[in-house]
Design an enzyme around this catalytic site. Structure first.
Site, mmCIF file in Angstrom:
data_model
loop_
_atom_site.group_PDB
_atom_site.id
_atom_site.type_symbol
_atom_site.label_atom_id
_atom_site.label_comp_id
_atom_site.label_asym_id
_atom_site.label_seq_id
_atom_site.Cartn_x
_atom_site.Cartn_y
_atom_site.Cartn_z
ATOM 1 N N CYS A 2 0.871 -1.169 0.000
ATOM 2 C CA CYS A 2 0.000 0.000 0.000
ATOM 3 C C CYS A 2 0.905 1.215 0.000
ATOM 4 C CB CYS A 2 -0.915 0.004 1.218
ATOM 5 S SG CYS A 2 -1.941 1.493 1.336
ATOM 6 N N GLU A 106 -3.830 1.092 -6.161
ATOM 7 C CA GLU A 106 -2.854 0.070 -6.516
ATOM 8 C C GLU A 106 -2.745 0.031 -8.032
ATOM 9 O OE1 GLU A 106 0.018 -1.464 -5.990
ATOM 10 O OE2 GLU A 106 -0.890 -1.821 -4.037
#
EC number: 4.-.-.-
Length: 219
Positions: A2, A106
């Protein structure tokens, strides 16, 4: 992993949803569509009595570190090995935090040369909490620097088509247990770290524009 997320919810909503008792002045909260490593990010800890909202720098620096640059390599910590890694073992027992967010990004690889940005959020669009750890480090000037990391786990069914890891998003009950300083057993704490239910999340392609409201719009 992340490496980017958003937090643009109203300050009062953050205070209410996370039952904050002590918090920084509202003027120090700056909504962002592009929260990134090395920034000072909103985090929540529990001091045994109250949930406290403050800021920690994203990128954990262990107390034994000789150079703060290591923080750039420690923006994430793998849930499966927290109790084994020297840098994370101690904070797992005593320095846990949560990081409020309303979505994260992402990059999805389509082929060896092409990646596209995806935004992942709850279908409800509600705020949620990443599981995190924090530490304090003495700078060369003798000042204390407080830093944090976001914990990752194997992907859910939704995420596995996008990336091989995802941040740990805590359920409401697990959020309370994670923050409770009375909980110190590493096995129990690691049992709280699970992939979030894929049925409650959604993902879609977005623009690659940085720090713009357009970044969260579907493309």
């Amino acid at each position: 992993m992340c490496g980017k997320f958003t937090l643009f919810s109203e300050f009062d909503d953050i205070i209410e949803q996370f039952n904050i008792d002590q918090f920084l002045p509202e003027g120090e909260y700056h909504p962002s569509y592009n929260v990134a490593p090395s920034q000072n990010i909103l985090t929540i800890i529990n001091d045994g009595s109250n949930n406290r909202l403050g800021k920690l720098r994203w990128g954990l620096i262990p107390p034994c570190a000789k150079d703060e640059k290591i923080g750039y390599k420690m923006i994430n910590a793998r849930a499966e090995t927290l109790a084994e890694k020297p840098s994370f073992r101690k904070p797992l027992g005593s320095k846990r935090c949560i990081i409020p967010a309303d979505s994260f990004y992402e990059w999805k690889r389509l082929d060896p040369k092409t990646k596209i940005p995806m935004r992942i959020k709850l279908k409800s669009s509600n705020l949620f909490a990443f599981a995190g750890l924090y530490e304090k480090w003495n700078t060369l000037e003798g000042n204390l620097l407080y830093t944090c990391t976001i914990i990752t786990i194997k992907p859910s069914e939704l995420m596995e088509d996008i990336h091989d890891r995802m941040p740990v998003i805590l359920t409401d009950e697990n959020k309370k247990e994670w923050l409770n300083p009375k909980n110190t057993d590493p096995d129990y704490l690691q049992s709280l770290l699970l992939p979030y239910d894929a049925d409650d999340m959604e993902a879609y392609q977005v623009s690659s524009l940085v720090n713009s409201p357009e970044l969260i719009e579907s493309h």
